[in-house]
Design a protein around this motif. Structure first.
Motif, PDB file in Angstrom:
ATOM      1  N   UNK A   6      41.499  50.607  47.770  1.00 28.57           N
ATOM      2  CA  UNK A   6      41.659  50.081  46.409  1.00 28.57           C
ATOM      3  C   UNK A   6      41.048  48.692  46.275  1.00 28.57           C
ATOM      4  N   UNK A   7      40.602  48.387  45.083  1.00 26.67           N
ATOM      5  CA  UNK A   7      40.239  47.018  44.711  1.00 26.67           C
ATOM      6  C   UNK A   7      41.543  46.324  44.325  1.00 26.67           C
ATOM      7  N   UNK A   8      41.851  45.193  44.939  1.00 26.43           N
ATOM      8  CA  UNK A   8      43.136  44.521  44.722  1.00 26.43           C
ATOM      9  C   UNK A   8      42.892  43.202  44.000  1.00 26.43           C
ATOM     10  N   UNK A   9      43.650  42.997  42.918  1.00 26.38           N
ATOM     11  CA  UNK A   9      43.446  41.864  42.023  1.00 26.38           C
ATOM     12  C   UNK A   9      44.755  41.114  41.857  1.00 26.38           C
ATOM     13  N   UNK A  10      44.725  39.805  42.000  1.00 24.33           N
ATOM     14  CA  UNK A  10      45.926  39.005  41.704  1.00 24.33           C
ATOM     15  C   UNK A  10      45.667  38.135  40.492  1.00 24.33           C
ATOM     16  N   UNK A  43      39.193  24.804  41.656  1.00 22.07           N
ATOM     17  CA  UNK A  43      38.418  24.418  40.477  1.00 22.07           C
ATOM     18  C   UNK A  43      37.887  25.585  39.649  1.00 22.07           C
ATOM     19  N   UNK A  44      38.031  26.819  40.123  1.00 21.91           N
ATOM     20  CA  UNK A  44      37.404  27.943  39.430  1.00 21.91           C
ATOM     21  C   UNK A  44      38.430  28.716  38.609  1.00 21.91           C
ATOM     22  N   UNK A  45      37.929  29.517  37.650  1.00 20.58           N
ATOM     23  CA  UNK A  45      38.805  30.357  36.842  1.00 20.58           C
ATOM     24  C   UNK A  45      39.182  31.634  37.583  1.00 20.58           C
ATOM     25  N   UNK A  46      38.266  32.173  38.352  1.00 22.31           N
ATOM     26  CA  UNK A  46      38.579  33.326  39.186  1.00 22.31           C
ATOM     27  C   UNK A  46      37.558  33.432  40.304  1.00 22.31           C
ATOM     28  N   UNK A  47      37.898  34.215  41.331  1.00 22.62           N
ATOM     29  CA  UNK A  47      37.015  34.452  42.467  1.00 22.62           C
ATOM     30  C   UNK A  47      36.892  35.950  42.679  1.00 22.62           C
ATOM     31  N   UNK A  48      35.660  36.437  42.768  1.00 23.72           N
ATOM     32  CA  UNK A  48      35.378  37.864  42.986  1.00 23.72           C
ATOM     33  C   UNK A  48      34.784  38.031  44.369  1.00 23.72           C
ATOM     34  N   UNK A  49      35.567  38.612  45.284  1.00 20.45           N
ATOM     35  CA  UNK A  49      35.092  38.909  46.625  1.00 20.45           C
ATOM     36  C   UNK A  49      34.733  40.384  46.797  1.00 20.45           C
ATOM     37  N   UNK A  50      34.535  41.072  45.687  1.00 24.69           N
ATOM     38  CA  UNK A  50      34.229  42.498  45.770  1.00 24.69           C
ATOM     39  C   UNK A  50      35.485  43.335  45.621  1.00 24.69           C
ATOM     40  N   UNK A  51      36.168  43.601  46.729  1.00 25.13           N
ATOM     41  CA  UNK A  51      37.389  44.410  46.689  1.00 25.13           C
ATOM     42  C   UNK A  51      38.653  43.575  46.618  1.00 25.13           C
ATOM     43  N   UNK A  52      38.523  42.267  46.662  1.00 23.72           N
ATOM     44  CA  UNK A  52      39.673  41.371  46.525  1.00 23.72           C
ATOM     45  C   UNK A  52      39.300  40.284  45.526  1.00 23.72           C
ATOM     46  N   UNK A  53      40.078  40.168  44.449  1.00 29.37           N
ATOM     47  CA  UNK A  53      39.790  39.200  43.398  1.00 29.37           C
ATOM     48  C   UNK A  53      41.052  38.419  43.066  1.00 29.37           C
ATOM     49  N   UNK A  54      40.891  37.135  42.775  1.00 30.41           N
ATOM     50  CA  UNK A  54      42.030  36.284  42.431  1.00 30.41           C
ATOM     51  C   UNK A  54      41.678  35.462  41.203  1.00 30.41           C
ATOM     52  N   UNK A  55      42.703  35.150  40.397  1.00 29.51           N
ATOM     53  CA  UNK A  55      42.461  34.320  39.216  1.00 29.51           C
ATOM     54  C   UNK A  55      43.302  33.066  39.276  1.00 29.51           C
ATOM     55  N   UNK A  56      42.881  32.074  38.505  1.00 29.86           N
ATOM     56  CA  UNK A  56      43.692  30.873  38.315  1.00 29.86           C
ATOM     57  C   UNK A  56      44.828  31.200  37.341  1.00 29.86           C
TER      58      UNK A  56
END
Length: 314
Positions: free
Chosen positions: A96-100, A141-154
């Protein structure tokens, strides 16, 4: 990726959970074609802030989803529930692609999914995330980070930025724009969350740049310079740069380039125009220039992007 499981357990933040549900539960009016299949997953009835929620399925359903979304965690001083952490880890191991969203990053970090990766969370908790999980490269400092299958947001509104980014990745720029219009938000915000620590984006109609942004959008086919923008705004180039940085978190030319790329995405999705024609319509000048900037920004050449998203919309 369009099978979405939204995790819901006691102790989560209702804003981020409701926001994700609003984006992925139903297509906006006028959007045809595939949409997301959303399931809310949690252990029996859960309490989200002042609200009581009945999940559709248990946490074990996370491992069957293409995308798993973990909303914000209310008390970062408490360890997230072990069953949630285990379910998120198993879902990732299953592909799965996991997003926080917001402080949901603490759940992903506890599952070991952020080790060795760049990640973010709400600016008020970035130091805590870095201290508790030293293997995570925390970017405040960023709004979100996309690592492909793992993504995180501020924090908070940045969760919406990431949700719209997912729609843009999965279904194309025009669909993401339709979602943004329904929610009455910009489809893409440049810059990072650092800009919001001391200088929130102004909402006033009398702000010096209020009339400049729509003026630029109407002239994306023209070779605009910083001097052109400053002249239109009635200020010096240096003064314009300061206002732009405060409002958007980036420079005038970088913001302008982002708008050109977004417009090119829409034209690639909606028209049969050649890349040369689109380059002219977006102010890029030549197909070579468009391909260079498009590939660097979007990650694929314009022709590949068109094949992907035209086939989906049709």
């Amino acid at each position: 990726m369009t099978t979405v499981a939204l995790a819901a357990t006691d102790g989560m933040l209702h804003f981020e959970l409701a926001l994700a549900h609003e984006v992925f539960a139903a297509a906006p009016a006028g959007v045809t074609g595939p949409w997301y299949d959303l399931t809310v997953c949690g252990p029996a009835a859960v309490h989200i802030g002042r609200f009581r929620l009945e999940p559709d399925a248990g946490l074990e359903r996370l491992r069957n989803a293409g995308t798993v979304i973990v909303p914000g965690w209310a008390d970062v001083d408490e360890d997230p529930p072990a069953d949630l952490v285990d379910a998120v880890r198993e879902a990732h191991e299953a592909g799965a692609r996991v997003v926080s969203l917001c402080t949901g990053a603490f759940v992903l970090a506890a599952a070991g999914l952020l080790d060795g990766l760049r990640a973010t969370t709400h600016w008020a908790h970035t130091d805590e995330l870095a201290a508790r999980h030293p293997l995570v490269e925390v970017d405040p400092d960023v709004l979100y980070v996309d690592n492909g299958r793992v993504l995180t947001s501020a924090g908070k509104a940045a969760a919406l930025d990431l949700c719209l980014h997912l729609v843009r990745l999965d279904l194309g720029s025009s669909v993401a724009n339709a979602v943004a219009r329904r929610l009455v938000v910009p489809p893409h915000r440049a810059g990072g969350q650092a800009q919001f620590l001391t200088a929130p984006v102004p909402e006033r109609d009398d702000h010096p740049l209020a009339a400049l942004f729509p003026w630029i959008i109407e002239r994306l086919d023209r070779p605009l310079t910083v001097e052109d923008l400053a002249r239109r705004a009635g200020m010096s180039s240096r003064h314009l740069g300061r206002h732009f940085r405060a409002v958007t978190g980036t420079t005038p030319l970088q913001w302008l380039l982002t708008q050109r790329i977004r417009h090119a995405q829409e034209l690639l999705e909606k028209t049969d125009d050649s890349v040369d024609t689109i380059a002219a319509a977006t102010g890029m000048g030549t197909a070579t220039t468009l391909r260079r900037h498009f590939n660097r920004t979007v990650g694929v050449p314009p022709d590949t992007y068109r094949r992907t998203f035209r086939s989906r919309t049709r």
